[in-house]
Design an enzyme around this catalytic site. Sequence first.
Site, PDB file in Angstrom:
ATOM      1  N   HIS A   1      47.525   4.824  24.093  1.00  0.00           N
ATOM      2  CA  HIS A   1      46.665   4.072  25.021  1.00  0.00           C
ATOM      3  C   HIS A   1      47.547   3.266  25.990  1.00  0.00           C
ATOM      4  CE1 HIS A   1      43.376   1.723  26.520  1.00  0.00           C
ATOM      5  NE2 HIS A   1      42.534   2.078  25.555  1.00  0.00           N
TER       6      HIS A   1
ATOM      7  N   GLU B   1      46.376   7.735  29.496  1.00  0.00           N
ATOM      8  CA  GLU B   1      46.511   7.844  28.046  1.00  0.00           C
ATOM      9  C   GLU B   1      46.538   9.317  27.630  1.00  0.00           C
ATOM     10  OE1 GLU B   1      43.145   5.638  26.523  1.00  0.00           O
ATOM     11  OE2 GLU B   1      43.091   4.480  28.372  1.00  0.00           O
TER      12      GLU B   1
ATOM     13  N   ARG C   1      46.176  -6.308  23.332  1.00  0.00           N
ATOM     14  CA  ARG C   1      45.552  -5.834  24.572  1.00  0.00           C
ATOM     15  C   ARG C   1      46.667  -5.558  25.584  1.00  0.00           C
ATOM     16  NH1 ARG C   1      41.045  -3.515  25.774  1.00  0.00           N
ATOM     17  NH2 ARG C   1      39.844  -5.156  24.683  1.00  0.00           N
TER      18      ARG C   1
END
Length: 314
Positions: free
Chosen positions: A183, A288, A78
Amino acid sequence: MDRRHKPSNILPPGEKLPAATVDIDEKRQTVSATLPNGDTVEVLLYGATVTSWKNGGGKTENVWVSEKAIWDGSKPVRGGIPIVFPNFGPPIKDHATSALPQHGFARNVRWEFLGSEKSESGTSSVKLDFGLYSSALPAKFREAWPLDFGLVYSVTLSEEGLRTIMTVRNEGSSAFEFQFLLHTYLRVNDISQTTINGLGSETYIDKVLNATKHEQTTPSLSITGEVDRAYIGVKQDTTSVLEGGSPRFDVIRDNLSDTVVWNPWIEKAKGMGDFAPQDGYKNMLCVEVGAIDGWQKLEGGDAWEGGQLIKSLL
């Protein structure tokens, strides 16, 4: 391939400079590089995920990583810069990627470190290459996407910034389709003082509003709540992030047409078990770059390349 933002030669003619250093940490399964000026980058082999990028002599961290990020390979990290391939978002029905998990498998598997290339003259830089091949995929992914491919992901740290470029090769005889996205979690001081430029008048799909299509009517975007927008066919190559009106980042797309802007805000952040601290949404912004509008078709034996250059403007 002729591209507007094609990287310059990593070995330009000129006066020799001290070389960068590269370190492989077998225990942590990371590869890191340090420039003579102290700037650093770290890449976790699991997912080939950039987990740290510091400039200003190694003092300023530019990417955000959750305090509860999982590093053992049991799930994607994450934060940092996870790689989305070969599908973006949840799998769709009746497509070759329909049996894959959300955002595909590239961020879910261990990559191979292929080596490094250091500049010996001119501007100091170092390139780290990582590979992922169909023959090395875990069986569950190989069965779900039984196509022959090769991925080479190049992470280049220089005084200019951080460049991340993906090369996709179709190693088979038949064409296949894919999507790709980086991302990127950028670290900011205060999301309430952060604005994004370069997306004015662009069309976006708003996932917060049931994936409906809209046009941004303002030149700047401010984050005042949950934001999850996919800007399609963006005309400007550069998306700029400002803090308090001052430039903080330039994110420059290279052979990519789309840009996602995401911040989970309060409630969604609370609902993610690996997101910490709970108010961490105040210090992160995802910008992103990708190719996610439809599918990229790659014929057998052909290759495709795309990525980004991120400049830290502190």
